[in-house]
Design a protein around this motif. Structure first.
Motif, PDB file in Angstrom:
ATOM      1  N   LYS A 122     -40.277  -3.674 -15.949  1.00 21.97           N
ATOM      2  CA  LYS A 122     -41.631  -3.903 -15.571  1.00 21.97           C
ATOM      3  C   LYS A 122     -41.997  -5.275 -15.177  1.00 21.97           C
ATOM      4  CE  LYS A 122     -42.798   0.224 -18.105  1.00 21.97           C
ATOM      5  NZ  LYS A 122     -43.516   0.719 -19.267  1.00 21.97           N
ATOM      6  N   ASP A 157     -35.503   1.198 -23.904  1.00 19.57           N
ATOM      7  CA  ASP A 157     -37.004   0.658 -23.907  1.00 19.57           C
ATOM      8  C   ASP A 157     -36.889  -0.787 -23.522  1.00 19.57           C
ATOM      9  OD1 ASP A 157     -37.849   2.821 -24.824  1.00 19.57           O
ATOM     10  OD2 ASP A 157     -37.653   2.350 -27.128  1.00 19.57           O
ATOM     11  N   ARG A 204     -48.939   2.378 -13.589  1.00 16.55           N
ATOM     12  CA  ARG A 204     -48.695   3.226 -14.666  1.00 16.55           C
ATOM     13  C   ARG A 204     -49.708   3.166 -15.712  1.00 16.55           C
ATOM     14  NH1 ARG A 204     -46.073   3.179 -19.338  1.00 16.55           N
ATOM     15  NH2 ARG A 204     -45.047   5.120 -19.846  1.00 16.55           N
ATOM     16  N   GLU A 240     -39.961  10.203 -16.766  1.00 14.12           N
ATOM     17  CA  GLU A 240     -39.517   9.308 -17.570  1.00 14.12           C
ATOM     18  C   GLU A 240     -38.435   9.823 -18.863  1.00 14.12           C
ATOM     19  OE1 GLU A 240     -42.531   6.686 -18.828  1.00 14.12           O
ATOM     20  OE2 GLU A 240     -43.081   5.956 -16.893  1.00 14.12           O
ATOM     21  N   SER A 241     -39.179  10.914 -19.297  1.00 11.57           N
ATOM     22  CA  SER A 241     -38.152  11.574 -20.474  1.00 11.57           C
ATOM     23  C   SER A 241     -37.105  12.224 -19.859  1.00 11.57           C
ATOM     24  CB  SER A 241     -39.268  12.741 -20.648  1.00 11.57           C
ATOM     25  OG  SER A 241     -38.538  13.613 -21.529  1.00 11.57           O
ATOM     26  N   GLY A 290     -45.127  11.628 -13.913  1.00  9.52           N
ATOM     27  CA  GLY A 290     -44.581  10.354 -14.346  1.00  9.52           C
ATOM     28  C   GLY A 290     -43.961  10.572 -15.941  1.00  9.52           C
ATOM     29  N   LYS A 291     -44.616  11.166 -16.845  1.00 11.57           N
ATOM     30  CA  LYS A 291     -44.041  11.413 -18.053  1.00 11.57           C
ATOM     31  C   LYS A 291     -42.641  12.254 -18.187  1.00 11.57           C
ATOM     32  CE  LYS A 291     -47.864  10.546 -21.529  1.00 11.57           C
ATOM     33  NZ  LYS A 291     -46.895   9.836 -22.150  1.00 11.57           N
ATOM     34  N   GLY A 332     -34.646   9.319 -19.562  1.00 10.21           N
ATOM     35  CA  GLY A 332     -34.362   8.633 -20.885  1.00 10.21           C
ATOM     36  C   GLY A 332     -33.242   9.667 -21.553  1.00 10.21           C
ATOM     37  N   ALA A 364     -36.584  -0.941 -19.748  1.00  9.14           N
ATOM     38  CA  ALA A 364     -37.822  -0.574 -18.747  1.00  9.14           C
ATOM     39  C   ALA A 364     -38.523  -1.560 -19.016  1.00  9.14           C
ATOM     40  CB  ALA A 364     -38.398   0.679 -19.721  1.00  9.14           C
TER      41      ALA A 364
END
Length: 218
Positions: free
Chosen positions: A193, A186, A49, A171-172, A167-168, A175, A189
């Motif tokens: 990771k 956060d 990523r 993720e949005s 990807g963005k 969220g 996440a």
């Protein structure tokens, strides 16, 4: 006091929730064989990523082209690992595949000699026959496992491409739908990771160190 209308709405919500849980359960039960592909795609996405976003959003590389480049690299790595594993296993199984009767005859002789020296019965004739039947039945299952491996590999590459390109947006969306505060999201996440990277990089390194140690030791 609840009105009949609000009570009916609660019943509808409960029924919809039960149906959703049932659908998720049935989907997981029927599609569990494809979970390795999904989990593999998530793992590779987490690993790539940061570098992918760096190339796409800072160096202005093309999204699709960069994603295909990542897919090519990962595909070559997986093919190399599968080929290396198959080469090692094939050398061990080659004598048995060519002449299984001779292989078991040599095994029987070695067991008989060991039993004569020790005076203990290590393997009976019945146990040895069951072992031969299990090994013979293992070969068809190996073909089936190979087909599942190819299917999961295709699914992994397809999902990884979609995750990298979008990807963005993914993720949005996650969220927004998660019932957590942004700080907790956060933190979740970050910990995810960290755990994925530790497992994906640490376990192969431990296996390599153990393999090298065993090779040098024996």
């Amino acid at each position: 006091m609840n009105t009949p209308g609000s009570f009916n709405n609660q019943i509808k919500q409960i029924m919809i929730l039960v149906l959703l849980i049932l659908m998720v359960f049935l989907s997981v039960r029927e599609l569990y064989v494809f979970f390795p592909g999904l989990l593999g795609a998530l793992t590779f996405y987490i690993l790539s990523r940061n570098s992918y976003f760096q190339l796409v959003y800072h160096r202005k590389w093309n999204k699709s082209g960069t994603a295909l480049l990542y897919l090519l690299v990962y595909f070559l790595l997986m093919v190399l690992l599968v080929w290396f594993t198959f080469t090692l296993v094939e050398k061990q199984l080659h004598p048995y595949i060519n002449d299984p009767a001779a292989t078991f005859s040599k095994l029987r002789e070695a067991i008989d000699k060991a039993q004569e020296r020790t005076g203990f019965t290590l393997l009976s004739d019945e146990t040895l026959a069951n072992l031969q039947a299990r090994i013979s039945g293992f070969l068809p299952s190996l073909v089936n496992d190979t087909a599942n491996l190819i299917t999961n590999l295709i699914l992994l590459l397809f999902l990884l491409y979609y995750m990298l390109v979008h990807g963005k947006a993914i993720e949005s969306y996650l969220g927004n739908i998660l019932p957590l505060k942004h700080n907790n999201i956060d933190l979740l996440a970050t910990e995810t990771k960290r755990l994925v990277k530790a497992s994906a990089l640490g376990i192969p390194m431990i296996c390599i160190i153990q393999g090298v140690t065993a090779t040098l030791g024996y």
